[in-house]
Design an enzyme around this catalytic site. Structure first.
Site, PDB file in Angstrom:
ATOM      1  N   ASP A 283      -0.058  14.775  -1.431  1.00  0.00           N
ATOM      2  CA  ASP A 283      -0.910  13.590  -1.227  1.00  0.00           C
ATOM      3  C   ASP A 283      -1.952  13.503  -2.334  1.00  0.00           C
ATOM      4  O   ASP A 283      -2.269  14.497  -2.980  1.00  0.00           O
ATOM      5  CB  ASP A 283      -1.690  13.717   0.098  1.00  0.00           C
ATOM      6  CG  ASP A 283      -0.820  13.496   1.323  1.00  0.00           C
ATOM      7  OD1 ASP A 283       0.395  13.305   1.173  1.00  0.00           O
ATOM      8  OD2 ASP A 283      -1.383  13.526   2.428  1.00  0.00           O
TER       9      ASP A 283
ATOM     10  N   ARG B  89       4.939   8.753  -5.397  1.00  0.00           N
ATOM     11  CA  ARG B  89       4.707   7.862  -4.249  1.00  0.00           C
ATOM     12  C   ARG B  89       3.480   7.018  -4.610  1.00  0.00           C
ATOM     13  O   ARG B  89       2.358   7.529  -4.706  1.00  0.00           O
ATOM     14  CB  ARG B  89       4.428   8.681  -2.995  1.00  0.00           C
ATOM     15  CG  ARG B  89       4.166   7.809  -1.764  1.00  0.00           C
ATOM     16  CD  ARG B  89       3.107   8.436  -0.877  1.00  0.00           C
ATOM     17  NE  ARG B  89       3.622   9.592  -0.201  1.00  0.00           N
ATOM     18  CZ  ARG B  89       2.831  10.589   0.209  1.00  0.00           C
ATOM     19  NH1 ARG B  89       1.546  10.586  -0.012  1.00  0.00           N
ATOM     20  NH2 ARG B  89       3.352  11.622   0.820  1.00  0.00           N
TER      21      ARG B  89
HETATM   22  C1  LIG Z   1       3.745   6.694   3.192  1.00  0.00           C
HETATM   23  C2  LIG Z   1       2.298   6.532   2.844  1.00  0.00           C
HETATM   24  C3  LIG Z   1       1.625   7.592   2.249  1.00  0.00           C
HETATM   25  C4  LIG Z   1       0.276   7.439   1.904  1.00  0.00           C
HETATM   26  N1  LIG Z   1      -0.361   8.459   1.231  1.00  0.00           N
HETATM   27  C5  LIG Z   1      -1.610   8.270   0.755  1.00  0.00           C
HETATM   28  C6  LIG Z   1      -2.240   9.240  -0.074  1.00  0.00           C
HETATM   29  O1  LIG Z   1      -1.704  10.325  -0.344  1.00  0.00           O
HETATM   30  N2  LIG Z   1      -3.482   8.951  -0.555  1.00  0.00           N
HETATM   31  C7  LIG Z   1      -4.127   7.753  -0.281  1.00  0.00           C
HETATM   32  O2  LIG Z   1      -5.235   7.524  -0.792  1.00  0.00           O
HETATM   33  N3  LIG Z   1      -3.553   6.839   0.531  1.00  0.00           N
HETATM   34  C8  LIG Z   1      -2.320   7.055   1.046  1.00  0.00           C
HETATM   35  N4  LIG Z   1      -1.741   6.102   1.849  1.00  0.00           N
HETATM   36  C9  LIG Z   1      -2.556   4.948   2.347  1.00  0.00           C
HETATM   37  C10 LIG Z   1      -2.602   3.810   1.334  1.00  0.00           C
HETATM   38  O3  LIG Z   1      -3.420   4.170   0.249  1.00  0.00           O
HETATM   39  C11 LIG Z   1      -3.178   2.531   1.974  1.00  0.00           C
HETATM   40  O4  LIG Z   1      -4.478   2.767   2.415  1.00  0.00           O
HETATM   41  C12 LIG Z   1      -2.374   1.992   3.139  1.00  0.00           C
HETATM   42  O5  LIG Z   1      -1.007   2.139   2.924  1.00  0.00           O
HETATM   43  C13 LIG Z   1      -2.691   0.493   3.371  1.00  0.00           C
HETATM   44  O6  LIG Z   1      -2.319  -0.265   2.254  1.00  0.00           O
HETATM   45  P1  LIG Z   1      -0.989  -1.165   2.202  1.00  0.00           P
HETATM   46  O7  LIG Z   1      -0.263  -0.803   0.952  1.00  0.00           O
HETATM   47  O8  LIG Z   1      -0.215  -1.042   3.431  1.00  0.00           O
HETATM   48  O9  LIG Z   1      -1.502  -2.637   1.911  1.00  0.00           O
HETATM   49  P2  LIG Z   1      -2.577  -3.553   2.613  1.00  0.00           P
HETATM   50  O10 LIG Z   1      -2.719  -4.726   1.722  1.00  0.00           O
HETATM   51  O11 LIG Z   1      -3.814  -2.763   2.956  1.00  0.00           O
HETATM   52  O12 LIG Z   1      -1.871  -3.955   3.953  1.00  0.00           O
HETATM   53  C14 LIG Z   1      -0.748  -4.820   3.998  1.00  0.00           C
HETATM   54  C15 LIG Z   1      -0.519  -5.199   5.437  1.00  0.00           C
HETATM   55  O13 LIG Z   1      -0.023  -4.047   6.129  1.00  0.00           O
HETATM   56  C16 LIG Z   1      -0.608  -3.957   7.417  1.00  0.00           C
HETATM   57  N5  LIG Z   1      -1.408  -2.713   7.508  1.00  0.00           N
HETATM   58  C17 LIG Z   1      -1.880  -1.958   6.485  1.00  0.00           C
HETATM   59  N6  LIG Z   1      -2.559  -0.895   6.950  1.00  0.00           N
HETATM   60  C18 LIG Z   1      -2.526  -0.998   8.302  1.00  0.00           C
HETATM   61  C19 LIG Z   1      -3.060  -0.224   9.353  1.00  0.00           C
HETATM   62  N7  LIG Z   1      -3.757   0.893   9.133  1.00  0.00           N
HETATM   63  N8  LIG Z   1      -2.838  -0.653  10.624  1.00  0.00           N
HETATM   64  C20 LIG Z   1      -2.126  -1.765  10.884  1.00  0.00           C
HETATM   65  N9  LIG Z   1      -1.596  -2.542   9.924  1.00  0.00           N
HETATM   66  C21 LIG Z   1      -1.787  -2.173   8.654  1.00  0.00           C
HETATM   67  C22 LIG Z   1      -1.514  -5.148   7.595  1.00  0.00           C
HETATM   68  O14 LIG Z   1      -0.832  -6.162   8.293  1.00  0.00           O
HETATM   69  C23 LIG Z   1      -1.791  -5.610   6.184  1.00  0.00           C
HETATM   70  O15 LIG Z   1      -2.011  -6.975   6.131  1.00  0.00           O
HETATM   71  C24 LIG Z   1      -0.403   6.220   2.193  1.00  0.00           C
HETATM   72  C25 LIG Z   1       0.284   5.159   2.789  1.00  0.00           C
HETATM   73  C26 LIG Z   1       1.625   5.286   3.104  1.00  0.00           C
HETATM   74  C27 LIG Z   1       2.326   4.135   3.723  1.00  0.00           C
END
Ligand SMILES: Cc1cc2nc3c(=O)[nH]c(=O)nc-3n(C[C@H](O)[C@H](O)[C@H](O)COP(=O)(O)OP(=O)(O)OC[C@H]3O[C@@H](n4cnc5c(N)ncnc54)[C@H](O)[C@@H]3O)c2cc1C
Length: 307
Positions: free
Chosen positions: A132, A182
């Protein structure tokens, strides 16, 4: 950054709030939306269920900021056990670790040794070890550990955050290693000097990085994984991959357990490679607050569990 997101991310670092809220039943009920249970068994059973639908998993034990070496060793042994269970049950599961959970701050050399041991165990289990990415102050150390681990093991990948201004340069510096990346947007509270404050800029940066990753994947110089729930972005990335004539197996989409479950299945039905990141363990407070910060409307979900 929105005020709500800022407040929730600040709250995620409060030991006082963690103590107050973790014991509350309504809070425990709300967190269930994002994890199948606190135990490894619950996570492994969920993995087996997802496998029936052609969806792989990535398992992660919640925890971070471990400062004692003994505790870090216990975390390493825990993950070694997880990989052994994956091997025995022949589950299509990867694992993902936070380096501060493996004691990065206590002893960086020991942390690297632990990562190398886990990469070896992951190879034996026909699995994969993901690292991560945490707050920006850990990026250099994390990439250093990743470079060393990747020099010895093929089955290791690292997360990069599109909100950081530095990420395009980091990605370029990693390409000679044929990295597994990732790509995520980024989940922490970072200053505007380091991270794009506007969501629009983060999304644009994400897509530009995604295209670079797909271009390198077409030359077999990268294995891209897109960690996002942004359906518009997912569709645009699929279009860009098709334009590069990339096989669906050359890249993956990873989503968090409990978010966009229907779309996960739809993507698989459309031929995409999908994994769900399943978190488990009792140290869920900081992690859960970050999930709330990603979509402050989720706070209503917590409040609904009050009644
Ligand atoms: C597999 C995976 C691994 C990850 N690993 C890391 C990491 O190592 N370090 C790090 O900093 N971050 C990590 N993250 C979190 C990432 O940085 C984002 O904060 C998170 O994925 C939300 O961003 P988004 O790309 O979904 O887009 P966004 O634009 O934030 O969301 C797009 C849409 O997805 C839906 N959505 C997003 N988040 C949520 C939620 N929590 N609850 C409900 N609906 C939601 C909403 O409908 C939103 O409109 C990871 C995420 C994933 C999926």
């Amino acid at each position: 950054m929105s005020l709500a997101r800022n407040l929730l991310l600040r709250a995620s670092r409060s030991p006082f709030l963690a103590r107050q809220l973790r014991e509350r039943r309504f809070f425990q009920r709300a967190v269930r939306r994002f994890m199948p249970g606190e135990t490894l068994d619950a996570a492994l059973d969920a993995t087996a269920t997802f496998a029936k639908f052609g969806i792989g998993s990535v398992l992660t034990e919640l925890g971070e900021q471990v400062t004692s070496r003994a505790e870090a060793e216990a975390v390493r042994e825990h993950y070694a056990g997880v990989l052994e269970r994956i091997r025995k049950r022949e589950l299509p599961a990867h694992v993902s670790v936070k380096l501060t959970h493996l004691g990065l701050e206590a002893d960086r050399a020991a942390c690297l040794r632990d990562v190398l041991k886990l990469a070896e165990r992951a190879a034996a289990a026909r699995s994969f070890l993901w690292i991560d990415m945490e707050e920006s102050r850990y990026v250099d150390a994390t990439l250093d550990v990743y470079r060393r681990a990747k020099a010895e093991w093929r089955n290791v990948g690292v997360c990069l955050q599109a909100y950081l201004r530095r990420t395009a340069a980091d990605l370029d510096s990693l390409f000679p290693l044929a990295p597994a990346i990732r790509l995520v947007k980024g989940a922490y509270n970072e200053p505007a000097s380091l991270a794009f404050p506007r969501k629009r800029d983060v999304d644009e940066h994400y897509f530009n990085l995604a295209v670079r990753l797909l271009t390198e994947a077409a030359r077999q110089r990268a294995k891209p994984v897109f960690g996002t729930h942004d359906l518009t972005l997912i569709q645009t990335i699929r279009g860009a991959a098709a334009a590069q004539r990339l096989d669906a197996a050359a890249y993956e989409f990873h989503l968090l357990y409990g978010i966009r479950a229907e779309e996960q299945r739809r993507l698989v039905a459309e031929g995409a490679t999908v994994r769900v990141l399943i978190s488990y363990g009792s140290a869920w407070f900081a992690w859960y607050m970050r999930r709330l910060a990603e979509r402050p409307a989720n706070v209503w979900f917590v409040l609904r569990n009050l009644v």
